[in-house]
Design an enzyme around this catalytic site. Structure first.
Site, PDB file in Angstrom:
ATOM      1  N   ARG A 213       8.217  -2.439   6.098  1.00 33.01           N
ATOM      2  CA  ARG A 213       8.234  -3.433   5.011  1.00 33.01           C
ATOM      3  C   ARG A 213       9.294  -3.050   3.993  1.00 33.01           C
ATOM      4  NH1 ARG A 213       2.650  -6.527   4.714  1.00 33.01           N
ATOM      5  NH2 ARG A 213       2.205  -6.190   6.901  1.00 33.01           N
ATOM      6  N   GLU A 215       9.738  -3.596   1.016  1.00 32.98           N
ATOM      7  CA  GLU A 215       9.298  -3.862  -0.353  1.00 32.98           C
ATOM      8  C   GLU A 215      10.055  -2.964  -1.322  1.00 32.98           C
ATOM      9  OE1 GLU A 215       4.706  -5.303   0.310  1.00 32.98           O
ATOM     10  OE2 GLU A 215       5.085  -3.159   0.165  1.00 32.98           O
ATOM     11  N   ARG A 221       0.709   3.909  -3.443  1.00 32.86           N
ATOM     12  CA  ARG A 221      -0.047   3.300  -2.348  1.00 32.86           C
ATOM     13  C   ARG A 221       0.844   2.639  -1.295  1.00 32.86           C
ATOM     14  NH1 ARG A 221      -2.279   1.295  -6.724  1.00 32.86           N
ATOM     15  NH2 ARG A 221      -1.334  -0.730  -6.309  1.00 32.86           N
ATOM     16  N   HIS A 222       2.153   2.583  -1.546  1.00 32.35           N
ATOM     17  CA  HIS A 222       3.045   1.844  -0.641  1.00 32.35           C
ATOM     18  C   HIS A 222       4.067   2.757   0.011  1.00 32.35           C
ATOM     19  CE1 HIS A 222       1.563  -1.510  -3.129  1.00 32.35           C
ATOM     20  NE2 HIS A 222       1.780  -2.246  -2.056  1.00 32.35           N
ATOM     21  N   GLU A 354      -6.937  -1.365  -1.219  1.00 37.60           N
ATOM     22  CA  GLU A 354      -7.092  -2.296  -0.101  1.00 37.60           C
ATOM     23  C   GLU A 354      -6.806  -1.541   1.193  1.00 37.60           C
ATOM     24  OE1 GLU A 354      -4.531  -5.819  -0.153  1.00 37.60           O
ATOM     25  OE2 GLU A 354      -4.660  -5.759   2.032  1.00 37.60           O
ATOM     26  N   SER A 357      -7.092  -6.038   5.965  1.00 36.26           N
ATOM     27  CA  SER A 357      -7.054  -7.448   5.643  1.00 36.26           C
ATOM     28  C   SER A 357      -7.199  -8.189   6.967  1.00 36.26           C
ATOM     29  CB  SER A 357      -5.701  -7.730   4.987  1.00 36.26           C
ATOM     30  OG  SER A 357      -5.704  -8.970   4.389  1.00 36.26           O
ATOM     31  N   ARG A 405      -3.412   4.693   4.652  1.00 29.50           N
ATOM     32  CA  ARG A 405      -4.346   4.412   3.557  1.00 29.50           C
ATOM     33  C   ARG A 405      -5.766   4.847   3.894  1.00 29.50           C
ATOM     34  NH1 ARG A 405      -3.171  -1.105   0.208  1.00 29.50           N
ATOM     35  NH2 ARG A 405      -1.056  -0.563  -0.437  1.00 29.50           N
TER      36      ARG A 405
END
Lengths: 431, 431
Positions: A213, A215, A221-222, A354, A357, A405
């Site tokens: 990703r 991002e 957390r990423h 999280e 999902s 995670r």
């Protein structure tokens, strides 16, 4: 010839016998007539006692050897209540296989704490700390438990491509690749492929593999490269795969508690096995809780980190947030028939983190095409995906669970980089 | 509510009872007063018998349903010696969950053979063929067996980054990525990382993950994205890891024979478990054999495909080619002390197919740096790797085994694309 033993395997049976050990020089204490060396291997630490009168050459070598050098030792085991573990080894052979440079860029004995960045720069040394080794021993067990559980449930392991020609969910968070003369992308998620495999009749699949990703943000957390645990299952709905997910989490905790006691001690972590079924809160209820606790939020918004922290105060351990607004979930999420602005979706939370999902997916090609267009995406670029829906796609549901995670939450790590051997983030591409 | 059953689970116990089935319409035969539907699910095929007099509405629906549509059926089980499997189901509920379009782009019943390219374009349909499903059921078992074996041998599963800043072995066969404002690459192999993990004290690691090679050539044995099974082990040499490799191959075959009988039948394959230890031939002997069989080759050259075919005539099943010229092996291969133009290297062959490649590695930093320079590479771009050798790197050895090639050789597939769900090659980026 002796067979090699790990330091942790030395016990009463070995007393008076010779053993072969390999490992790293953890510490050297020179008392003149005797030199003590702490030898560390993957499984523990043992004391080598080198009295001058036994073998002056070995004592000299032990005195001179630099910390973190690699050695091969053959010696006699003795009981020694004062030594760590209760045994010591008196070397008759002491060979330095690779001498370490000095000074070390990082202290393995952890007498000097270091910043995470320094530690990651010298990760090969950082990982030698028992506390850090423990994280990856538990990670191994976690992944084994996930696979064993899913296999026992009839899921088939698959590998889907990481080089793709289309974004999974639209959006711009993609790393472009030069694929010969064409442009391609690193896949954000196996989502479209695992759905296509439902059309292929696999019925239950799982994949554990990297996702990418692009991002821009850089949080605790990423990561830009992560390991994702993905399942997809036919002839079920979101409720069905939520049950699979909570049983999986329960199984991982149970296995780690049962099989990783030593490493949990090294990591300094005590685990409570989360009880299932997990609690549930609807998106609507969550909005009310967050408002009541004083954070502003309007219906239809995603939850900010402060909002999730407030929500987490309401729940112990794990809980599901279900029935999200259709608009803020991806195009493949199934809306409720009687209330299409709400979708058959869920997030699994561990506190404010999280973990996973998931959703029941849309299996009807016309509705799916409509949803793709509504999200402002072009159905033509999803042709390989849409075609799989036109010739017998079963109803199906699934989820994606972040492996890094999950480990972070099991071991209560403060930064996801601790859960990954060589993390990749906005600024870190090495080692 | 009935619990769903797979077609293959229907047996004597179910006779006279009602069962719930889900699946695809494999074939429809309309005899007027009765319509027969073959229902296919992941595990097999069963006959649905729909007599008009039992339920005219269901018979009508069964007559009209298009092939490969997805259906839900509840019906009574009867013994019927003429039906495939010996049982039939008389539906009381017959619901079409998703109607398939017609005509189908590919024939699932395999009455019309199709080219591989056509099949891969409509892979979601191609995969519904029991013969093709079988390949991926066996692949699942193969990967499970590999992991179970390595775990039982004390190997720790790791995940190393796929986005890297340096080529693993030099060379230009890399896919460049735009990593934010920098250039990065997709990793060719976890080689450097698994070696660094030896420096980190893991002692035995394995990884099963994607590797990426920007090779221009497009053969039946090469893909640009593949799954590699990699191990690395400390305090051992090439001989040690060759023994691990041959026991692993033996274990995979044994497990597949024991646990995948049904899928081997679907695939039409009969397996012989290769005996261990595998035969060995040195590079020098191999050159002589190839020359004697009439192919020109000079010492120091790699073996061409025709040369390997000639060599394979000399051996049954699996064999090792050992002691390769140092010059044609990567910089990290350990030369023999007394004969440095030969290296402690091996290839594992299955006939003329190279399955795996391995070596004792150089663990001495000065020698390693020298070899990097000798290959015309710049030691500075390997700094993160070299630094791990200066502070206590143990002697170590390892190998990389192509998972797709292993499956190809087990199932005697003619093209490696058959072993991969969604292959990536020079020209194929979709589906």
């Amino acid at each position: 010839m002796y067979e090699r033993k790990y330091t942790s395997d030395i016990g009463a049976d070995d007393v008076g016998k010779k053993v072969l050990l390999y490992g790293w020089v953890h510490e050297v204490r020179d008392l003149g007539g005797v030199v003590f060396v702490l030898l560390r291997d993957r499984e523990g630490i043992i004391q080598l006692t080198c009295p001058k009168k036994r073998n002056p050459e070995i004592t000299k070598r032990a005195r001179k050897v630099r910390r973190e050098s690699v050695v091969r030792v053959v010696g006699e085991v003795k009981e020694e209540p004062k030594a760590p573990g209760g045994y010591e080894v008196l070397p008759d052979e002491f060979e330095v296989l690779n001498e370490a440079d000095a000074p070390l860029p990082l202290d393995v004995a952890e007498k000097v704490p270091a910043e995470l960045d320094t530690r990651l720069d010298a990760r090969f040394l950082d990982l030698r700390k028992p506390r850090i080794q423990a994280i990856f021993r538990i990670r191994h067990q976690m992944l084994q438990s996930v696979r064993d559980f899913l296999t026992s449930e009839g899921f088939i392991e698959v590998n889907t491509p990481k080089i793709v020609s289309t974004a999974t969910e639209g959006g711009t968070e993609l790393f472009p690749i030069s694929y010969f003369e064409r442009e391609a992308f690193l896949n954000q998620s196996p989502q479209l492929y695992k759905q296509v495999l439902m059309g292929a009749g696999f019925e239950k699949v799982f994949e554990i593999g990297p996702i990418f990703r692009a991002e821009e943000h850089n949080t605790v957390r990423h990561l830009n490269e992560a390991i994702s645990i993905d399942i997809e299952q036919s002839f079920t709905d979101h409720e069905g795969v939520m049950k699979v997910l909570e049983r999986l989490i329960n199984r991982v905790y149970t296995d780690v508690v049962e099989k990783c006691e030593k490493y949990l001690n090294w990591a300094g972590v005590k685990l409570e096995i989360p009880e299932i079924p997990f609690q549930r809160v609807t998106y609507d209820e969550a909005v009310e809780i967050i408002k009541k606790r004083g954070e502003e939020i309007s219906w239809g918004e995603d939850f900010s980190t402060p909002a999730l922290k407030l929500l987490a105060e309401e729940f112990d351990s794990h809980y599901y947030i279900v029935d999200w607004p259709t608009e803020i979930k991806p195009f493949y999420a199934m809306p409720y028939e009687n209330e299409p602005e709400i979708s058959k979706t869920f997030d699994l939370m561990a506190g404010s983190l999280e973990l996973a999902s998931g959703a029941q997916r849309i299996h009807l090609p016309d509705l799916l095409e409509k949803m793709i267009s509504q999200k402002g995406l072009n159905p033509e670029s999803f042709e390989f995906y849409l075609s799989a829906f036109r010739y017998g796609m079963p109803p199906h549901a699934g989820w994606g669970l972040g492996a890094d995670r999950l480990l972070m939450s099991i071991l209560k790590l403060k930064n996801i980089r601790e859960a990954v051997i060589f993390p990749r983030d906005r600024t870190r591409l090495t080692p």
